[in-house]
Design an enzyme around this catalytic site. Structure first.
Site, PDB file in Angstrom:
ATOM      1  N   LYS A  33      -2.688   5.915  -4.318  1.00 43.77           N
ATOM      2  CA  LYS A  33      -3.835   6.790  -4.043  1.00 43.77           C
ATOM      3  C   LYS A  33      -3.677   8.149  -4.704  1.00 43.77           C
ATOM      4  O   LYS A  33      -2.558   8.688  -4.776  1.00 43.77           O
ATOM      5  CB  LYS A  33      -4.007   6.982  -2.526  1.00 43.77           C
ATOM      6  CG  LYS A  33      -3.956   5.678  -1.745  1.00 43.77           C
ATOM      7  CD  LYS A  33      -4.296   5.833  -0.274  1.00 43.77           C
ATOM      8  CE  LYS A  33      -3.957   4.573   0.502  1.00 43.77           C
ATOM      9  NZ  LYS A  33      -2.549   4.485   0.933  1.00 43.77           N
ATOM     10  N   HIS A  52      -7.744   9.209  -2.129  1.00 42.20           N
ATOM     11  CA  HIS A  52      -7.140   9.207  -0.788  1.00 42.20           C
ATOM     12  C   HIS A  52      -8.034   9.920   0.218  1.00 42.20           C
ATOM     13  O   HIS A  52      -8.158   9.483   1.366  1.00 42.20           O
ATOM     14  CB  HIS A  52      -5.771   9.898  -0.841  1.00 42.20           C
ATOM     15  CG  HIS A  52      -4.843   9.505   0.264  1.00 42.20           C
ATOM     16  ND1 HIS A  52      -3.485   9.466   0.126  1.00 42.20           N
ATOM     17  CD2 HIS A  52      -5.078   9.118   1.536  1.00 42.20           C
ATOM     18  CE1 HIS A  52      -2.924   9.084   1.265  1.00 42.20           C
ATOM     19  NE2 HIS A  52      -3.880   8.865   2.137  1.00 42.20           N
ATOM     20  N   ASP A 109       0.841  -1.189   0.000  1.00 42.82           N
ATOM     21  CA  ASP A 109       0.000   0.000   0.000  1.00 42.82           C
ATOM     22  C   ASP A 109       0.879   1.242   0.000  1.00 42.82           C
ATOM     23  O   ASP A 109       1.680   1.445   0.917  1.00 42.82           O
ATOM     24  CB  ASP A 109      -0.888   0.010   1.253  1.00 42.82           C
ATOM     25  CG  ASP A 109      -1.767   1.259   1.318  1.00 42.82           C
ATOM     26  OD1 ASP A 109      -2.781   1.288   0.600  1.00 42.82           O
ATOM     27  OD2 ASP A 109      -1.432   2.202   2.062  1.00 42.82           O
ATOM     28  N   TYR A 120       2.708   9.880   0.031  1.00 42.64           N
ATOM     29  CA  TYR A 120       3.775   9.328   0.884  1.00 42.64           C
ATOM     30  C   TYR A 120       5.170   9.627   0.321  1.00 42.64           C
ATOM     31  O   TYR A 120       6.173   9.355   0.992  1.00 42.64           O
ATOM     32  CB  TYR A 120       3.621   7.807   1.061  1.00 42.64           C
ATOM     33  CG  TYR A 120       2.298   7.355   1.655  1.00 42.64           C
ATOM     34  CD1 TYR A 120       1.418   8.243   2.267  1.00 42.64           C
ATOM     35  CD2 TYR A 120       1.918   6.013   1.600  1.00 42.64           C
ATOM     36  CE1 TYR A 120       0.207   7.818   2.790  1.00 42.64           C
ATOM     37  CE2 TYR A 120       0.704   5.570   2.124  1.00 42.64           C
ATOM     38  CZ  TYR A 120      -0.144   6.486   2.718  1.00 42.64           C
ATOM     39  OH  TYR A 120      -1.344   6.048   3.228  1.00 42.64           O
TER      40      TYR A 120
HETATM   41  N1  LIG Z   1      -5.787   5.829   3.602  1.00 41.20           N
HETATM   42  C1  LIG Z   1      -5.282   6.563   4.573  1.00 41.20           C
HETATM   43  O1  LIG Z   1      -5.664   7.718   4.767  1.00 41.20           O
HETATM   44  C2  LIG Z   1      -4.234   5.973   5.470  1.00 41.20           C
HETATM   45  C3  LIG Z   1      -3.993   6.549   6.741  1.00 41.20           C
HETATM   46  C4  LIG Z   1      -3.039   5.963   7.570  1.00 41.20           C
HETATM   47  C5  LIG Z   1      -2.352   4.842   7.159  1.00 41.20           C
HETATM   48  N2  LIG Z   1      -2.585   4.310   5.900  1.00 41.20           N
HETATM   49  C6  LIG Z   1      -1.833   3.108   5.419  1.00 41.20           C
HETATM   50  O2  LIG Z   1      -1.893   2.103   6.420  1.00 41.20           O
HETATM   51  C7  LIG Z   1      -0.563   1.709   6.795  1.00 41.20           C
HETATM   52  C8  LIG Z   1      -0.514   1.242   8.226  1.00 41.20           C
HETATM   53  O3  LIG Z   1      -0.954   2.221   9.122  1.00 41.20           O
HETATM   54  P1  LIG Z   1       0.036   3.013  10.097  1.00 41.20           P
HETATM   55  O4  LIG Z   1       1.383   3.076   9.488  1.00 41.20           O
HETATM   56  O5  LIG Z   1      -0.646   4.273  10.456  1.00 41.20           O
HETATM   57  O6  LIG Z   1       0.065   2.160  11.450  1.00 41.20           O
HETATM   58  P2  LIG Z   1       0.309   0.631  11.874  1.00 41.20           P
HETATM   59  O7  LIG Z   1       0.659  -0.206  10.697  1.00 41.20           O
HETATM   60  O8  LIG Z   1      -0.864   0.226  12.703  1.00 41.20           O
HETATM   61  O9  LIG Z   1       1.537   0.751  12.866  1.00 41.20           O
HETATM   62  C9  LIG Z   1       2.826   1.067  12.417  1.00 41.20           C
HETATM   63  C10 LIG Z   1       3.767   1.154  13.616  1.00 41.20           C
HETATM   64  O10 LIG Z   1       3.868  -0.104  14.262  1.00 41.20           O
HETATM   65  C11 LIG Z   1       5.235  -0.502  14.372  1.00 41.20           C
HETATM   66  N3  LIG Z   1       5.230  -1.980  14.199  1.00 41.20           N
HETATM   67  C12 LIG Z   1       4.816  -2.659  13.096  1.00 41.20           C
HETATM   68  N4  LIG Z   1       4.861  -3.983  13.316  1.00 41.20           N
HETATM   69  C13 LIG Z   1       5.308  -4.169  14.573  1.00 41.20           C
HETATM   70  C14 LIG Z   1       5.572  -5.316  15.363  1.00 41.20           C
HETATM   71  N5  LIG Z   1       5.347  -6.541  14.880  1.00 41.20           N
HETATM   72  N6  LIG Z   1       6.034  -5.139  16.630  1.00 41.20           N
HETATM   73  C15 LIG Z   1       6.248  -3.875  17.121  1.00 41.20           C
HETATM   74  N7  LIG Z   1       6.014  -2.752  16.414  1.00 41.20           N
HETATM   75  C16 LIG Z   1       5.551  -2.895  15.144  1.00 41.20           C
HETATM   76  C17 LIG Z   1       5.962   0.243  13.287  1.00 41.20           C
HETATM   77  O11 LIG Z   1       7.305   0.526  13.635  1.00 41.20           O
HETATM   78  P3  LIG Z   1       8.563   0.097  12.686  1.00 41.20           P
HETATM   79  O12 LIG Z   1       8.290   0.551  11.289  1.00 41.20           O
HETATM   80  O13 LIG Z   1       9.714   0.801  13.330  1.00 41.20           O
HETATM   81  O14 LIG Z   1       8.652  -1.395  12.805  1.00 41.20           O
HETATM   82  C18 LIG Z   1       5.158   1.557  13.227  1.00 41.20           C
HETATM   83  O15 LIG Z   1       5.617   2.448  14.228  1.00 41.20           O
HETATM   84  C19 LIG Z   1       0.246   2.968   6.490  1.00 41.20           C
HETATM   85  O16 LIG Z   1       1.634   2.710   6.434  1.00 41.20           O
HETATM   86  C20 LIG Z   1      -0.348   3.370   5.159  1.00 41.20           C
HETATM   87  O17 LIG Z   1       0.144   2.537   4.125  1.00 41.20           O
HETATM   88  C21 LIG Z   1      -3.535   4.848   5.080  1.00 41.20           C
END
Ligand SMILES: NC(=O)c1ccc[n+]([C@@H]2O[C@H](COP(=O)([O-])OP(=O)(O)OC[C@H]3O[C@@H](n4cnc5c(N)ncnc54)[C@H](OP(=O)(O)O)[C@@H]3O)[C@@H](O)[C@H]2O)c1
Ligand SMILES: *[C@@H]1O[C@H](CO)[C@@H](O)[C@H](O)[C@H]1NC(C)=O
Ligand SMILES: *[C@@H]1O[C@H](CO)[C@@H](O)[C@H](O)[C@H]1NC(C)=O
Length: 339
Positions: free
Chosen positions: A105, A136, A75, A80
Site C-alpha cells: 500500500k 492506503h 497483505d 507496516y
Molecule cells: N487497510 C488498512 O487500513 C488496514 C487496517 C487494519 C488491518 N489491515 C490488514 O488486515 C490484517 C488483519 O487485521 P488485524 O491484524 O487488524 O486483525 P485480525 O487479523 O482480525 O486479528 C489479529 C489478531 O488475532 C489473533 N489471532 C489470529 N488468528 C487467531 C486464532 N486462530 N486464534 C486466536 N487468535 C488469533 C492475532 O494474534 P497472534 O498474531 O498472536 O496469533 C492478532 O492478535 C492486518 O494485519 C493488515 O494486514 C489493513
C-alpha cells in the site's frame, strides 16, 4: 469431466487454483487478474508506545509458514515497516514468486509521487512487481509527517494508473474509501479500482458498501476479520471466542470459532486477511475451504452486526477526506509518538 469442472467453476465465479499448491481458490478481478480468496495479514499493531517495532524475523517466519501451509497471498504496506521481511519470507518458502499474490500500500505521506514510492516498496520487497497496490488512506500527510498534506485522491489515483502502466503493479485498488468517494473516483478515472480493502467482520457487516462494490465489479478485501473476537476489553461487542452460538456451529463441522468467522466472510464473497504470527494459528486460519455453512447459519451469524468499527481513527476527522461519520470526542492519536 475436467471440462464440466472448469465450467462449474466459472459459473460459480471462481477459478480453481490447484496447480500452485494453494488452499484458497481465486476470484476474478475486473482487470483480468485473479485474487486468492484468503490471505495473510502482517500488521503487528500498536501498544502503549505507538506502532510496535518489527523484531528480526518476526514477520519473515510467519510469511514462510503461511506459504508452506497453503496461503498464496500476503497483505503488507509500506507503513507496516515489514516489506523487507515479507519479501524474505516469500523467498525462504521456496514457493515461486509468480504463485504468490503480494499486496502492498501507498503510505499516506507519499501520495505526491506514487511511482517513486512503489519503487521503494519494491526495492524493500526485493521484487520487480506487486500483484496489487492500494491507496492506503485518503487522509494524507506531509512527507516528514509534520501534519496534514491535503491531496485529492483523484490526483493520487493518476499515479496508481501510471504505476500499473509501468508494470510495477499488476492490479490497483483502494483502501478506507467510503461509497461517495468510490462513486467520485469511478466517475473520474481511466482504470477502475479492482479491489477495495475495508474492515469487515461479524460486528461490521458493511452491507451497503459490499452491495455497491458487487454492482461495480470491485472485489472487497476484509481487514480485521476477527473484529472483537479475541478482545479482553468488556466494552467491545459480542461475540467473543467462547460465544455459544459460534461454538455450536464450530462443533458441528469439527472446526474452531475463528475458522467459522473466516468461513462466514469467504461465503459472503469477502477476501479476509487474518493476521497471526503463530504457526499453529496461521495453519488453522487457512483451513476453511473444506466445509460450507448453511444459509440458516449465515443468517444467524449476520445478526451479530452492530455497525461497530474496531479501526476508527476519529483523531483524523478534521481532514477533508476523512471517510467516516464525525464524533463529538475524537479518540487519542495512536500514531503519535509518546514523549
Ligand atoms: N487497510 C488498512 O487500513 C488496514 C487496517 C487494519 C488491518 N489491515 C490488514 O488486515 C490484517 C488483519 O487485521 P488485524 O491484524 O487488524 O486483525 P485480525 O487479523 O482480525 O486479528 C489479529 C489478531 O488475532 C489473533 N489471532 C489470529 N488468528 C487467531 C486464532 N486462530 N486464534 C486466536 N487468535 C488469533 C492475532 O494474534 P497472534 O498474531 O498472536 O496469533 C492478532 O492478535 C492486518 O494485519 C493488515 O494486514 C489493513
Ligand atoms: C534479492 O533476491 C534475490 C533473488 O531474487 C537474492 O539472490 C538476493 O539475495 C536478494 N537480496 C536481498 C537483500 O535479500
Ligand atoms: C465520505 O467521505 C466524504 C469525504 O470525502 C465525506 O464528506 C462524507 O461525509 C463521507 N460519507 C460518510 C457516509 O461518512
Amino acid at each position: 469431466m475436467t471440462y464440466i469442472f472448469i465450467l462449474l467453476s466459472i459459473v460459480a465465479g471462481v477459478i480453481c487454483d490447484e496447480k500452485d499448491g494453494g488452499k484458497a481458490y481465486r476470484i476474478p478481478l475486473n482487470d483480468g487478474n485473479a485474487i486468492p480468496a484468503l490471505g495473510l495479514g502482517s500488521f503487528l499493531g500498536f501498544d502503549e508506545n505507538g506502532q510496535k517495532p518489527v523484531e528480526e524475523h518476526e514477520v519473515e517466519y510467519p510469511v514462510k509458514w503461511a506459504l508452506e501451509a497453503g496461503y498464496r497471498m500476503v497483505d503488507t504496506a509500506a507503513a507496516y515497516l515489514n516489506e523487507d521481511q515479507v519479501g524474505a519470507g516469500v523467498r525462504a518458502s521456496g514457493v515461486p514468486r509468480e504463485n504468490v499474490f503480494i499486496v502492498t500500500k501507498l503510505p499516506p505521506q507519499e501520495s505526491r509521487d506514487v511511482v517513486a514510492s512503489l519503487r521503494n516498496s519494491l526495492s524493500r520487497l526485493n521484487m520487480s512487481y506487486v500483484d496489487l497496490y492500494l491507496i492506503h488512506s485518503t487522509v494524507t500527510f506531509k512527507p516528514d509527517d509534520s501534519g496534514y498534506d491535503i491531496i485529492d485522491y483523484l490526483d493520487t489515483w493518476k499515479g496508481m494508473e501510471e504505476a500499473q502502466k509501468l508494470g510495477l503493479a499488476k492490479s490497483i485498488g483502494i483502501s478506507n474509501f467510503n461509497i461517495s468517494m468510490i462513486e467520485r473516483l469511478l466517475a473520474n478515472c481511466e482504470v477502475k479500482p479492482a479491489v477495495l480493502q475495508v474492515e469487515v467482520n461479524l460486528n461490521l457487516a458493511q452491507n451497503k458498501i459490499l452491495d455497491y462494490c458487487k454492482s461495480q465489479n470491485i472485489v472487497v478485501m476484509g481487514y480485521t476479520p476477527f473484529g472483537s473476537l479475541f478482545s479482553k476489553e468488556p466494552e467491545r461487542p459480542a461475540p467473543k471466542i467462547d460465544d455459544p452460538t459460534l461454538t455450536e456451529i464450530a462443533k458441528k463441522y469439527g472446526k474452531t470459532t475463528p475458522q467459522i468467522v473466516l468461513r462466514y466472510l469467504v461465503q459472503r464473497g469477502v477476501v479476509p486477511i487474518p493476521k497471526s504470527v503463530k504457526k499453529n494459528r496461521i495453519e488453522e486460519n487457512i483451513n476453511v475451504f473444506d466445509f460450507e455453512l448453511t444459509e440458516e447459519e449465515m443468517e444467524t451469524l449476520s445478526k451479530f452486526n452492530k455497525d461497530y468499527r474496531v479501526v476508527f481513527p476519529s483523531f483524523w476527522q478534521d481532514h477533508p477526506y476523512y471517510p467516516y461519520e464525525k464524533v463529538d470526542t475524537p479518540a487519542a492519536d495512536l500514531f503519535k509518538k509518546k514523549e
